[in-house]
Design an enzyme around this catalytic site. Structure first.
Site, mmCIF file in Angstrom:
data_model
loop_
_atom_site.group_PDB
_atom_site.id
_atom_site.type_symbol
_atom_site.label_atom_id
_atom_site.label_comp_id
_atom_site.label_asym_id
_atom_site.label_seq_id
_atom_site.Cartn_x
_atom_site.Cartn_y
_atom_site.Cartn_z
ATOM 1 N N MET A 24 75.533 18.398 -22.583
ATOM 2 C CA MET A 24 75.491 19.351 -23.497
ATOM 3 C C MET A 24 75.333 18.874 -24.831
ATOM 4 O O MET A 24 75.806 17.979 -25.151
ATOM 5 C CB MET A 24 76.882 20.226 -23.262
ATOM 6 C CG MET A 24 77.072 21.423 -24.242
ATOM 7 S SD MET A 24 78.777 22.159 -24.114
ATOM 8 C CE MET A 24 79.624 21.038 -25.169
ATOM 9 N N ASN A 25 74.607 19.876 -25.510
ATOM 10 C CA ASN A 25 74.443 19.653 -27.036
ATOM 11 C C ASN A 25 74.739 20.973 -27.741
ATOM 12 O O ASN A 25 75.766 21.803 -27.425
ATOM 13 C CB ASN A 25 73.280 18.642 -27.602
ATOM 14 C CG ASN A 25 71.974 18.811 -27.109
ATOM 15 O OD1 ASN A 25 71.716 18.752 -26.061
ATOM 16 N ND2 ASN A 25 71.114 19.258 -28.176
ATOM 17 N N ASP A 26 73.876 21.138 -28.655
ATOM 18 C CA ASP A 26 74.124 22.467 -29.520
ATOM 19 C C ASP A 26 74.621 23.669 -28.888
ATOM 20 O O ASP A 26 74.212 23.984 -27.858
ATOM 21 C CB ASP A 26 72.788 22.691 -30.466
ATOM 22 C CG ASP A 26 72.144 21.527 -30.856
ATOM 23 O OD1 ASP A 26 72.362 20.500 -30.808
ATOM 24 O OD2 ASP A 26 70.786 21.948 -31.392
ATOM 25 N N TRP A 50 70.680 13.381 -22.427
ATOM 26 C CA TRP A 50 69.902 14.733 -22.736
ATOM 27 C C TRP A 50 68.587 14.551 -21.810
ATOM 28 O O TRP A 50 68.069 13.591 -21.336
ATOM 29 C CB TRP A 50 69.451 14.348 -23.973
ATOM 30 C CG TRP A 50 68.567 15.573 -24.652
ATOM 31 C CD1 TRP A 50 69.206 16.583 -25.544
ATOM 32 C CD2 TRP A 50 67.240 15.781 -24.788
ATOM 33 N NE1 TRP A 50 67.992 17.397 -25.746
ATOM 34 C CE2 TRP A 50 66.891 17.120 -25.277
ATOM 35 C CE3 TRP A 50 66.132 15.007 -24.168
ATOM 36 C CZ2 TRP A 50 65.757 17.429 -25.357
ATOM 37 C CZ3 TRP A 50 64.964 15.544 -24.114
ATOM 38 C CH2 TRP A 50 64.580 16.741 -24.888
ATOM 39 N N PHE A 82 64.865 25.101 -26.160
ATOM 40 C CA PHE A 82 65.652 24.532 -27.353
ATOM 41 C C PHE A 82 66.425 25.315 -27.842
ATOM 42 O O PHE A 82 66.488 26.590 -27.656
ATOM 43 C CB PHE A 82 64.554 23.651 -28.073
ATOM 44 C CG PHE A 82 64.334 22.269 -28.034
ATOM 45 C CD1 PHE A 82 64.252 21.776 -26.568
ATOM 46 C CD2 PHE A 82 63.723 21.411 -28.988
ATOM 47 C CE1 PHE A 82 64.037 20.429 -26.266
ATOM 48 C CE2 PHE A 82 63.628 20.125 -28.472
ATOM 49 C CZ PHE A 82 63.591 19.720 -27.349
ATOM 50 N N SER A 83 67.219 24.755 -28.986
ATOM 51 C CA SER A 83 68.342 25.859 -29.420
ATOM 52 C C SER A 83 67.699 27.172 -30.283
ATOM 53 O O SER A 83 66.365 27.299 -30.871
ATOM 54 C CB SER A 83 68.926 24.938 -30.756
ATOM 55 O OG SER A 83 69.760 23.963 -30.191
ATOM 56 N N ARG A 156 61.750 24.524 -35.513
ATOM 57 C CA ARG A 156 62.472 24.978 -34.207
ATOM 58 C C ARG A 156 63.936 25.691 -34.879
ATOM 59 O O ARG A 156 63.973 25.705 -35.986
ATOM 60 C CB ARG A 156 62.665 23.689 -33.470
ATOM 61 C CG ARG A 156 63.535 22.570 -34.281
ATOM 62 C CD ARG A 156 63.823 21.524 -33.137
ATOM 63 N NE ARG A 156 64.487 20.181 -33.541
ATOM 64 C CZ ARG A 156 63.582 19.115 -33.926
ATOM 65 N NH1 ARG A 156 62.279 19.330 -33.567
ATOM 66 N NH2 ARG A 156 64.239 18.118 -34.522
ATOM 67 N N ASP A 157 64.653 25.796 -33.958
ATOM 68 C CA ASP A 157 66.015 26.523 -33.885
ATOM 69 C C ASP A 157 66.118 27.857 -34.824
ATOM 70 O O ASP A 157 66.906 28.027 -35.561
ATOM 71 C CB ASP A 157 66.878 25.435 -34.708
ATOM 72 C CG ASP A 157 66.765 24.010 -33.870
ATOM 73 O OD1 ASP A 157 66.419 24.057 -32.854
ATOM 74 O OD2 ASP A 157 67.208 22.931 -34.535
ATOM 75 N N GLU A 208 67.627 20.615 -39.202
ATOM 76 C CA GLU A 208 67.709 21.447 -37.855
ATOM 77 C C GLU A 208 68.813 22.423 -37.825
ATOM 78 O O GLU A 208 69.555 22.493 -38.917
ATOM 79 C CB GLU A 208 68.300 20.408 -36.831
ATOM 80 C CG GLU A 208 67.288 19.409 -36.420
ATOM 81 C CD GLU A 208 67.597 18.072 -35.510
ATOM 82 O OE1 GLU A 208 66.859 17.847 -34.717
ATOM 83 O OE2 GLU A 208 68.748 17.700 -35.327
ATOM 84 N N TRP A 293 74.167 12.502 -32.994
ATOM 85 C CA TRP A 293 73.054 11.843 -32.084
ATOM 86 C C TRP A 293 73.149 10.223 -32.113
ATOM 87 O O TRP A 293 72.388 9.543 -31.328
ATOM 88 C CB TRP A 293 71.576 12.129 -32.573
ATOM 89 C CG TRP A 293 71.565 13.563 -32.039
ATOM 90 C CD1 TRP A 293 71.482 14.838 -33.098
ATOM 91 C CD2 TRP A 293 71.113 14.010 -30.975
ATOM 92 N NE1 TRP A 293 71.199 15.958 -32.073
ATOM 93 C CE2 TRP A 293 70.885 15.436 -30.734
ATOM 94 C CE3 TRP A 293 71.379 13.442 -29.607
ATOM 95 C CZ2 TRP A 293 70.802 16.122 -29.544
ATOM 96 C CZ3 TRP A 293 70.918 14.006 -28.498
ATOM 97 C CH2 TRP A 293 70.625 15.513 -28.431
HETATM 98 C C1 FRU Z 1 70.059 19.443 -32.581
HETATM 99 C C2 FRU Z 1 68.662 19.520 -31.868
HETATM 100 C C3 FRU Z 1 67.857 20.762 -32.201
HETATM 101 C C4 FRU Z 1 66.882 21.053 -30.803
HETATM 102 C C5 FRU Z 1 67.846 20.618 -29.866
HETATM 103 C C6 FRU Z 1 67.322 19.925 -28.509
HETATM 104 O O1 FRU Z 1 70.868 18.817 -32.183
HETATM 105 O O2 FRU Z 1 67.952 18.450 -31.991
HETATM 106 O O3 FRU Z 1 67.031 20.849 -33.221
HETATM 107 O O4 FRU Z 1 66.582 22.621 -30.961
HETATM 108 O O5 FRU Z 1 68.835 19.868 -30.413
HETATM 109 O O6 FRU Z 1 68.381 19.752 -27.508
#
Ligand code: FRU
Length: 488
Positions: A24-26, A50, A82-83, A156-157, A208, A293
């Site tokens: 898991m991340n964001d 990841w 992605f996020s 992104r995001d 980000e 990260w």
């Molecule tokens: C932040 C990030 C976002 C991206 C996502 C990819 O941790 O790098 O910018 O959308 O993770 O998993």
């Protein structure tokens, strides 16, 4: 399937959200709707590192007990997911509802691996998806992507919210070294309206996960706008971190006098955090990804990787002529601190207290003091220690995990102390609380004016607590240690 061994693995967080298994991340798509807090998150269901991103999903009615749901969004021909964020489209501006339902609309980034591999720059675009059953099932919009890319490598995001004054949807997203703002009447057609940030804040890495919202200043009617920007690398204590700007947003442009970054958390494990849309009483509730990260892929867990921070309430404090964002755990979190392990003792000026406490590894430690000169050591019988020191000499709060347990798995993890400068801490009484879970510590000072969030991996649980009050006069008062209930 839940068994008696459920959530009992080594280092499994007991009162933080972590996925049942895998990477898991964001946090993504944080939105409240019809009694339910949704938590979507960057998820790779096939490994504990990841990989091709999906949106995992969990729901809660109180933000501390979570129910896992099936994966909400899968990669498709436009790319990985992605996020991004989610909104409640109350007036059906999108037209997705055909029978009077209220759509939830998610906005996210598509990342096209083939494009990246071919060395192109336009492989990140923005897409939307909708749910007509409060998040149970999702459909992608057939007109995706809703925002294309004309050659910006990091693009992104998207964070979307409803802007009352202009009666429009606003989207903040990031483009490498700055944020871009877009506006839309219907979540499908977006117009670029402004940029912010090339000459503001920290630029040691890529920007980000933006977030933009209005917040009332504590104890007044004054409102300010807050722009949150994650940055990786370039955080004050290394790797990934979260900066913020206080200013104004007029429906088109974000403006601020602030040139230097302010930091939401001085630990190294609070990243990509964003806030909920549509909360019941307009509260600003923040959740971050409790990792970095620099070493996220290397932490010593086997079945799953990483957890979220505690859900935190954001507030804005005016000190002198300046504004600071405070963050402290929600009331519901304090509700988990039930049985008392040690109650209400004092550490007088110049005194040291040593305690042996079974259950310390899953606890909340709280006290009040005017002493700015103390040292708190958590330890175990292997001699591993986690040290929190408030030091008047350089006016700082320092968390030292260099000898806290397993630290060798990656060089950046245990190679430095994490320092928070305490410039805006007033003289006089303030409170301190520490939340200790099996692989994390969260420290809050003066109702969250300062926060430090760090992962830790002690070989065996901490069960020793030493509090040294190095101020000769000012006592450390009402020290209370409570066990935190498991939410799993
Ligand atoms: C932040 C990030 C976002 C991206 C996502 C990819 O941790 O790098 O910018 O959308 O993770 O998993």
């Amino acid at each position: 399937m839940k068994t008696s061994a459920y959530y009992q693995e080594a280092y499994r967080p007991q009162f933080h959200f972590s996925p049942e298994e895998k990477w898991m991340n964001d946090p993504n798509g944080l939105v409240f709707n019809e009694g339910i807090y949704h938590l979507f998150y960057q998820y790779y269901p096939d490994d504990i590192v990841w990989g091709p991103m999906h949106w995992g999903h969990a729901v809660s009615t109180d933000m501390v007990h979570w129910e896992h749901k099936p994966i909400a969004l899968y990669p498709d021909e436009h790319g990985l997911i992605f996020s991004g964020s989610a909104v409640v489209d109350k007036s059906n501006t999108s037209g997705f509802a055909k029978n009077g339902e209220t759509p939830l609309v998610a906005a996210f980034t598509y990342h096209l691996m083939e494009g990246e591999k071919a060395g192109r720059k336009d492989f990140q675009t923005q897409g939307i998806a909708y749910s007509l059953d409060n998040g149970e099932s999702w459909a992608k919009y057939e007109g995706n992507p809703v925002i294309g890319n004309n050659g910006i490598k990091d693009f992104r995001d998207p964070k979307v919210f409803w802007h009352q004054d202009t009666q429009s949807w606003i989207m903040a997203l990031v483009a490498g070294d700055h944020a871009k703002f877009y506006s839309s009447p219907n979540l499908k057609d977006w117009t670029h309206i402004s940029d912010f940030g090339k000459t503001h804040g920290a630029h040691g890495g890529v920007w980000e996960c933006p977030d933009l919202f209005q917040l009332q200043v504590e104890g007044s009617d004054e409102q300010q706008w807050v722009l949150i920007i994650s940055i990786n690398p370039g955080a004050p204590n290394g790797g990934s971190g979260t900066q913020y700007f206080i200013g104004d947003f007029d429906g088109v442009k974000f403006t601020t006098d602030q040139k230097e970054p302010k930091w939401l958390d001085y630990g190294t494990d609070n990243y990509a955090g964003v806030t909920y849309n549509n909360t019941p009483n307009g509260e600003r509730i923040f959740i971050g990804w409790m990792s970095n990260w620099d070493y996220a892929r290397d932490t010593p867990t086997e079945k799953w990787r990483s957890a979220m921070t505690l859900p935190r309430n954001l507030s804005l404090r005016k000190i002198g002529d300046d504004y600071w964002l405070a963050n402290s755990p929600l009331e519901a979190v304090s509700g988990l601190a039930t049985s008392v392990l040690v109650e209400n003792f004092e550490v007088a000026g110049g005194e040291t207290k040593n305690l042996q406490i079974e259950g310390l590894q899953q606890s909340k430690i709280a006290f009040g003091t005017a002493s700015k000169n103390f040292k708190i050591t958590l330890g175990n019988e292997l001699g591993e220690t986690l040290v929190l020191k408030m030091d008047p000499k350089d006016n700082s709060l320092v968390l030292d995990r260099m000898n806290s347990g397993k630290v060798q798995f990656q060089t950046e993890f245990g190679n430095k102390k994490h320092r928070a400068p305490l410039n805006q801490l007033k003289d006089g009484h303030f409170n301190v609380s520490l939340y200790l879970d099996w692989c994390s510590i969260e420290v809050f000072v003066d109702d969250g004016l300062f926060a430090i969030t760090d992962q830790i991996f002690p070989t065996v649980p901490y069960n020793q607590l030493t509090i040294e009050n190095e101020d000769t006069e000012k006592a450390i008062q009402n020290v209370t240690i409570k066990k935190m209930e498991s939410v799993w």
